[in-house]
Design an enzyme around this catalytic site. Structure first.
Site, PDB file in Angstrom:
ATOM      1  N   HIS A 263       0.842  -1.916   4.619  1.00 27.13           N
ATOM      2  CA  HIS A 263       1.658  -1.388   5.722  1.00 27.13           C
ATOM      3  C   HIS A 263       1.765   0.143   5.615  1.00 27.13           C
ATOM      4  O   HIS A 263       1.479   0.867   6.580  1.00 27.13           O
ATOM      5  CB  HIS A 263       3.057  -2.026   5.656  1.00 27.13           C
ATOM      6  CG  HIS A 263       4.049  -1.487   6.635  1.00 27.13           C
ATOM      7  ND1 HIS A 263       4.427  -2.169   7.776  1.00 27.13           N
ATOM      8  CD2 HIS A 263       4.754  -0.324   6.665  1.00 27.13           C
ATOM      9  CE1 HIS A 263       5.303  -1.456   8.452  1.00 27.13           C
ATOM     10  NE2 HIS A 263       5.528  -0.332   7.793  1.00 27.13           N
ATOM     11  N   GLU A 264       2.153   0.613   4.443  1.00 29.48           N
ATOM     12  CA  GLU A 264       2.306   2.070   4.272  1.00 29.48           C
ATOM     13  C   GLU A 264       0.970   2.785   4.465  1.00 29.48           C
ATOM     14  O   GLU A 264       0.924   3.901   4.970  1.00 29.48           O
ATOM     15  CB  GLU A 264       2.911   2.399   2.902  1.00 29.48           C
ATOM     16  CG  GLU A 264       4.329   1.842   2.659  1.00 29.48           C
ATOM     17  CD  GLU A 264       5.354   2.182   3.748  1.00 29.48           C
ATOM     18  OE1 GLU A 264       5.229   3.264   4.370  1.00 29.48           O
ATOM     19  OE2 GLU A 264       6.261   1.364   4.002  1.00 29.48           O
TER      20      GLU A 264
END
Ligand code: ZN
Length: 499
Positions: A263-264
């Site tokens: 996600h990051e």
């Protein structure tokens, strides 16, 4: 003043502000990752002084005059947009004094420290007074910025230009209507898919080794990116070629860190892949939260939760944890990684129940800013919503009202962008599958073709356009949340064999 002079003032001052911003971002990253907690009172006071200096730079008279002058001129598409965004930002800042901005900064930093302390010691009372203070401050500021508008509408627009309660109400009522019945059906099939092996013991050092393989697969390079550790993972873009992501390891949950880091990385690629010619346009480099989440959740869900994503990675994961995964096939692993269940922690939620976590926060925030919920009852209101929608109650506050960092950082109005971003992502994914053989590329490890596609169709624009324009350009259609609903229904009905 003429155009040339005004532009010179505008650009010179932007550079100066950017230099201070870089220092603030660096110090902020240090504060969130390695700084010892006992130094926080001193550190926070110093941050507050620097934020006062930032205020002075941003409100310097000739700079404001230049922005107001340029806002009435036509220059070129990019400059005009940058200046329009600059004007919006300036109009907000000048409603406050330097002292108020410093007080605000100090309150925020202190609340953030207290949140962490409260979460780690599982004691809401440590954070509660700071939360109340911050909410009151945000209400007051939103009111001053636009006395005629509902304060929550003002904040929603901060995180996603053009969004307000009316639009989000329509969006979330669709989610409630379409997804809640399916969630209830799946809840009755609890235990149908075995995912117990995901929660065995997975030492952090070995997880970290796998993350290196995963980062390599994604093409996240140490030439432009760095990875650190934190309680609450985040991404900080210092500049296009210096993006920092953080992660945290749960030794009894192997997929938590994987999906969170991917996600990051979605955020990181967005920061990295904005057209280099926008480096000198700070407001265009400042992408909206909904668009940012559309990219991070694209990586996390539409890509990383697919079988094809793990074709080359899963054997590596098995090699680090042969005792836990040696006898688990790739298909069983993927089914387990997509299990849907009503759970307490948003960041660990599956794709289907995830938007309900956001709906809960949206409804709470709306009521907080309307004054419908007394701040003394916030903890109870939180628990009531979880009981109402997901039928569960947190045993520990660290899994309840204290689970998220956002409210301690004045991110009121941010949560809805997670659901909006997911919906934008679904529409982009639908189009990408028409243009590319996504599974073929993923299973062959050709992730660059995917990031190149996102760069070309979405990321390079930065904030030159709003999310509705970008969706239209990338997919040929207006934003339509039904792509999201259809994707979730199709995926989870197939997984749980529901007709
Ligand atoms: Zn995110």
């Amino acid at each position: 003043m003429n155009k040339k002079e005004a532009l010179k003032i505008y650009r010179t001052q932007n550079e100066k502000i950017a230099a201070y911003s870089l220092l603030m971002a660096t110090a902020g990253f240090d504060r969130m990752t390695i700084a010892p907690k006992d130094g926080s009172a001193y550190r926070n006071r110093m941050f507050s002084i620097i934020s006062g200096e930032m205020y002075t730079l941003r409100t310097q008279k000739d700079y404001i005059d230049a922005i107001l002058y340029l806002a009435d001129q036509k220059i070129d598409e990019v400059t005009d947009r940058d200046i329009a965004l600059a004007k919006k930002s300036i109009e907000n800042i000048i409603k406050f004094t330097k002292e108020e901005m410093m007080e605000y900064s100090l309150a925020e930093m202190t609340a953030n420290d207290k949140w962490l302390e409260a979460k780690l010691s599982n004691d809401y009372s440590i954070f509660e007074p700071h939360l109340k203070k911050l909410i009151e401050l945000n209400k007051k500021m939103a009111n001053r910025r636009n006395p005629k508008a509902d304060p929550y509408d003002v904040l929603l627009d901060d995180f996603e230009e053009g969004m307000d309660r009316k639009k989000y109400d329509a969006f979330f009522s669709l989610i409630r209507k379409e997804l809640l019945p399916l969630i209830k059906k799946i809840d009755k099939k609890k235990g149908m898919i075995d995912d117990s092996f995901l929660y065995k013991y997975y030492p952090a050092e070995k997880q970290a080794l796998f993350m290196k393989d995963a980062m390599k697969y994604l093409g996240f390079s140490s030439n432009w990116g760095y990875m650190g550790l934190t309680e609450h993972p985040f991404t900080s873009g210092f500049s296009r070629n210096d993006v920092r992501v953080t992660t945290s390891y749960d030794e009894h949950n192997i997929t938590a860190a994987i999906f969170s880091l991917v996600h990051e990385c979605g955020h990181a690629f967005y920061e990295h892949q904005v057209d280099p010619k926008f480096d000198k346009y700070p407001f265009i480099r400042n992408m909206s939260s909904g668009m940012h989440e559309s990219q991070s959740r694209f990586f996390e869900n539409y890509l990383a939760r697919r079988r094809s994503f793990f074709v080359t990675l899963y054997p590596k994961l098995q090699s680090y944890f042969p005792e836990n995964l040696g006898n688990v096939s790739l298909d069983d692993f993927i089914r387990a990684a997509n299990v849907s269940k009503c759970s307490l922690v948003r960041t660990e939620a599956d794709e289907l129940t995830y938007p309900i976590h956001i709906l809960i926060r949206y409804e709470l925030e709306k009521d907080i800013f309307k004054g419908k919920i007394s701040l003394d009852e916030l903890e109870k209101a939180w628990d009531d919503k979880y009981m109402k929608y997901l039928g569960i109650k947190a045993e520990k506050v660290s899994d309840g009202i204290l689970q998220d960092v956002h409210w301690s950082e004045s991110y009121y109005g941010y949560f809805p962008t997670y659901a909006l971003g997911s919906a934008i992502g679904a529409q982009l994914f639908y189009k990408m599958k028409q243009d590319l053989d996504v599974d073929e590329l993923l299973s062959k490890g050709q992730f660059k073709k995917i990031t190149d596609y996102l760069k070309k169709n979405v990321q390079r624009y930065g904030a030159l356009y709003n999310f509705e324009q970008i969706v239209k350009m990338a997919t040929g259609e207006d934003f339509d949340p039904h792509y999201y609903i259809d994707y979730l229904k199709e995926k989870y009905c197939a997984l749980y064999k529901i007709k």
